[in-house]
Design a protein around this motif. Structure first.
Motif, PDB file in Angstrom:
ATOM      1  N   TYR A  88      44.931 -31.557   7.340  1.00  0.00           N
ATOM      2  CA  TYR A  88      44.968 -30.705   8.537  1.00  0.00           C
ATOM      3  C   TYR A  88      44.028 -29.505   8.375  1.00  0.00           C
ATOM      4  O   TYR A  88      43.287 -29.152   9.309  1.00  0.00           O
ATOM      5  CB  TYR A  88      46.400 -30.224   8.777  1.00  0.00           C
ATOM      6  N   LEU A  89      44.059 -28.879   7.213  1.00  0.00           N
ATOM      7  CA  LEU A  89      43.215 -27.707   6.986  1.00  0.00           C
ATOM      8  C   LEU A  89      41.734 -28.058   7.077  1.00  0.00           C
ATOM      9  O   LEU A  89      40.921 -27.272   7.593  1.00  0.00           O
ATOM     10  CB  LEU A  89      43.518 -27.104   5.614  1.00  0.00           C
ATOM     11  N   MET A  90      41.367 -29.230   6.588  1.00  0.00           N
ATOM     12  CA  MET A  90      39.960 -29.628   6.625  1.00  0.00           C
ATOM     13  C   MET A  90      39.525 -30.087   8.020  1.00  0.00           C
ATOM     14  O   MET A  90      38.485 -29.677   8.521  1.00  0.00           O
ATOM     15  CB  MET A  90      39.722 -30.758   5.613  1.00  0.00           C
ATOM     16  N   VAL A  91      40.342 -30.937   8.642  1.00  0.00           N
ATOM     17  CA  VAL A  91      39.945 -31.570   9.904  1.00  0.00           C
ATOM     18  C   VAL A  91      40.170 -30.643  11.088  1.00  0.00           C
ATOM     19  O   VAL A  91      39.312 -30.523  11.973  1.00  0.00           O
ATOM     20  CB  VAL A  91      40.708 -32.896  10.100  1.00  0.00           C
ATOM     21  N   ASN A  92      41.310 -29.965  11.129  1.00  0.00           N
ATOM     22  CA  ASN A  92      41.670 -29.177  12.315  1.00  0.00           C
ATOM     23  C   ASN A  92      41.217 -27.725  12.259  1.00  0.00           C
ATOM     24  O   ASN A  92      41.083 -27.075  13.295  1.00  0.00           O
ATOM     25  CB  ASN A  92      43.187 -29.222  12.540  1.00  0.00           C
ATOM     26  N   THR A  93      41.049 -27.177  11.064  1.00  0.00           N
ATOM     27  CA  THR A  93      40.628 -25.769  10.967  1.00  0.00           C
ATOM     28  C   THR A  93      39.229 -25.611  10.390  1.00  0.00           C
ATOM     29  O   THR A  93      38.675 -24.519  10.412  1.00  0.00           O
ATOM     30  CB  THR A  93      41.616 -24.958  10.100  1.00  0.00           C
ATOM     31  N   GLY A  94      38.676 -26.695   9.843  1.00  0.00           N
ATOM     32  CA  GLY A  94      37.318 -26.638   9.331  1.00  0.00           C
ATOM     33  C   GLY A  94      37.167 -25.962   7.988  1.00  0.00           C
ATOM     34  O   GLY A  94      36.050 -25.602   7.587  1.00  0.00           O
ATOM     35  N   LEU A  95      38.252 -25.776   7.257  1.00  0.00           N
ATOM     36  CA  LEU A  95      38.166 -25.147   5.938  1.00  0.00           C
ATOM     37  C   LEU A  95      37.421 -26.048   4.951  1.00  0.00           C
ATOM     38  O   LEU A  95      37.417 -27.274   5.087  1.00  0.00           O
ATOM     39  CB  LEU A  95      39.566 -24.855   5.388  1.00  0.00           C
ATOM     40  N   VAL A  97      36.610 -28.151   1.650  1.00  0.00           N
ATOM     41  CA  VAL A  97      37.466 -29.137   0.964  1.00  0.00           C
ATOM     42  C   VAL A  97      38.237 -28.504  -0.177  1.00  0.00           C
ATOM     43  O   VAL A  97      39.472 -28.619  -0.266  1.00  0.00           O
ATOM     44  CB  VAL A  97      36.608 -30.307   0.431  1.00  0.00           C
ATOM     45  N   TRP A  98      37.541 -27.800  -1.063  1.00  0.00           N
ATOM     46  CA  TRP A  98      38.195 -27.303  -2.262  1.00  0.00           C
ATOM     47  C   TRP A  98      39.068 -26.094  -1.975  1.00  0.00           C
ATOM     48  O   TRP A  98      40.055 -25.875  -2.670  1.00  0.00           O
ATOM     49  CB  TRP A  98      37.149 -26.991  -3.331  1.00  0.00           C
ATOM     50  N   VAL A  99      38.750 -25.335  -0.932  1.00  0.00           N
ATOM     51  CA  VAL A  99      39.646 -24.260  -0.506  1.00  0.00           C
ATOM     52  C   VAL A  99      40.943 -24.855   0.029  1.00  0.00           C
ATOM     53  O   VAL A  99      42.043 -24.373  -0.264  1.00  0.00           O
ATOM     54  CB  VAL A  99      38.972 -23.377   0.564  1.00  0.00           C
ATOM     55  N   THR A 104      46.662 -25.866  -0.720  1.00  0.00           N
ATOM     56  CA  THR A 104      47.742 -26.854  -0.718  1.00  0.00           C
ATOM     57  C   THR A 104      48.500 -26.843  -2.035  1.00  0.00           C
ATOM     58  O   THR A 104      49.732 -26.910  -2.059  1.00  0.00           O
ATOM     59  CB  THR A 104      47.173 -28.261  -0.449  1.00  0.00           C
ATOM     60  N   LEU A 105      47.771 -26.748  -3.131  1.00  0.00           N
ATOM     61  CA  LEU A 105      48.423 -26.686  -4.445  1.00  0.00           C
ATOM     62  C   LEU A 105      49.289 -25.431  -4.566  1.00  0.00           C
ATOM     63  O   LEU A 105      50.415 -25.477  -5.079  1.00  0.00           O
ATOM     64  CB  LEU A 105      47.377 -26.705  -5.554  1.00  0.00           C
TER      65      LEU A 105
END
Length: 325
Positions: A88-95, A97-99, A104-105
Motif C-alpha cells: 500500500y505504501l509503495m503503490v498508493n502513496t508512492g513511497l 521501496v526501502w522506506v 513496515t518492519l
C-alpha cells in the motif's frame, strides 16, 4: 579409560546434540527410496528451499517467544498485514521501496511491543493476547485493502522474495540463513540470549537472579513482531502482490517448525533456531515428498499434525530420560 557407563552417556549426548537433524537425515533416506535421489537435486531442491523461507523466517521469531516461555498466535496475521502495508505504501502513496519496507518492519515491532505490554504489564496470558491481536490485525488488513489484493508492485521490491544471487541462490534463502545465524549467535553468546533462556526456564528464578523479566519479554515480542513483518514482506514479494488472505495458517506452520525442531520450553530441550531450521526443512520436505508422490494435499495437514504430536512426545520423553540419567 572410558567405562561402559560413560561410553553410553557419551553416545546419548551425541544423539541428543544431533537431535532433530538425525530425523532429517532419516527423512532424506526415506524420500530417496520413495521418490528417488532427484528430490534433493537441481530445481526441486531450490524450489523446496524457496518455499520454506517465509515459514522459516517467521519460525525464528516464534522460537524467541517460545524459548521465553510464551506463545504467539498472531504471526500469520502480522505477516498478511505487513505485506499489504508495504504494498500500500509503495503503490498508493508512492513511497520509496526501502522506506516502505523499513516503516513496515518498525510497525511490526511496535505491534509486537503492544502484545508484550499486554502480557507483561496487564498480565494477560500470551495465548489470549496474541489471539486477540490476530483478530485485530486481520480486521485492519481487510480495512486497508477492502479485501482486494494490491497489485503492480515495483521490481526492486520483488527481488526480496523472487530474486537470485548469481542466478543460483534465492534471495529469500540468504535472508533466512543470515537471520538464523544471527539469532543463534544472539542466543548463545549474548546476555540477552541467556536472559531469554533463563526467563523461559523459570521466570521467578530469573527475576530473583537480577534479570529484568518484563523488559526481556517486551523485547522478545517486539523482535518477533518485526520478524513476522519481514516474513510478510517476503511473502508479498514472492506473490508479486499484497494479499490480505495470503498468510492463512502460517502461524501454525511456524509453531510446528519450532516444536518439530525441539524448541519447546515445556520439554526443557530448547535447541534454539538451529533446531527450528531443521524442523522447517522437515516439514518442507514432507510436503514436497507428498506432492511428488501425488498424495492428496488434504493428507498433508493430517501428516503434519501427527508429526507435531510425535515430535513433542519425543522431546518430552528425552527430557524425562535426561533427568533420570
Amino acid at each position: 579409560m572410558m567405562t561402559p557407563a560413560s561410553s553410553r552417556n557419551r553416545k546419548t549426548e551425541i544423539v541428543n546434540g544431533l537431535g532433530v537433524w538425525l530425523i532429517l537425515i532419516a527423512l532424506f533416506l526415506v524420500l530417496t527410496l520413495a521418490v528417488g535421489p532427484e528430490v534433493f537435486l537441481g530445481t526441486n531442491l531450490v524450489n523446496v528451499i524457496r518455499q520454506i523461507c517465509v515459514v522459516g523466517v517467521m519460525a525464528v521469531g516464534a522460537t524467541f517467544v517460545i524459548l521465553c516461555g510464551e506463545i504467539d498466535l498472531s504471526a500469520g496475521a502480522m505477516a498478511a498485514l505487513s505485506g499489504c502495508t508495504s504494498a500500500y505504501l509503495m503503490v498508493n502513496t508512492g513511497l520509496d521501496v526501502w522506506v516502505s519496507v523499513l516503516l513496515t518492519l518498525l510497525a511490526g515491532m511496535a505491534a509486537g511491543a503492544v502484545m508484550g505490554a499486554a502480557v507483561t504489564y496487564l498480565r494477560v496470558q500470551s495465548f489470549i493476547a496474541t489471539l486477540g491481536m490476530q483478530y485485530a490485525l486481520t480486521g485492519i488488513v481487510l480495512l486497508i485493502t477492502n479485501g482486494s489484493p494490491i497489485l503492480n508492485l515495483p521490481k526492486p521490491y520483488l527481488i526480496i522474495g523472487r530474486g537470485y544471487v548469481l542466478d543460483v541462490i534465492p534471495v529469500p534463502a540468504i535472508i533466512l540463513f543470515v537471520l538464523v545465524f544471527l539469532s543463534a549467535f544472539v542466543l548463545k553468546y549474548t546476555k540477552f540470549g541467556r536472559d531469554v533462556m533463563a526467563v523461559g526456564e523459570n521466570h521467578a528464578a530469573a527475576r530473583l537472579s537480577g534479570i529484568n523479566v518484563t523488559q526481556t519479554k517486551l523485547i522478545v515480542f517486539a523482535l518477533a513482531g518485526g520478524i513476522s513483518a519481514l516474513s510478510g514482506i517476503m511473502l508479498a514479494s514472492r506473490l508479486s502482490s499484497g494479499q490480505p488472505n495470503a498468510a492463512g495458517d502460517l502461524s501454525l506452520q511456524a509453531l510446528a517448525a519450532v516444536y518439530v525442531g525441539g524448541g519447546t520450553a515445556m520439554a526443557g530441550t530448547q535447541s534454539g533456531v538451529i533446531g527450528t531450521l531443521a524442523g522447517t526443512l522437515i516439514i518442507g520436505f514432507i510436503n514436497n515428498g507428498m506432492n511428488l508422490l501425488e498424495i492428496n494435499s488434504y493428507y498433508q495437514k493430517v501428516v503434519l499434525g501427527i508429526v507435531i504430536i510425535a515430535a513433542v512426545a519425543l522431546d518430552t520423553y528425552r527430557a524425562h530420560a535426561a533427568k533420570k540419567a
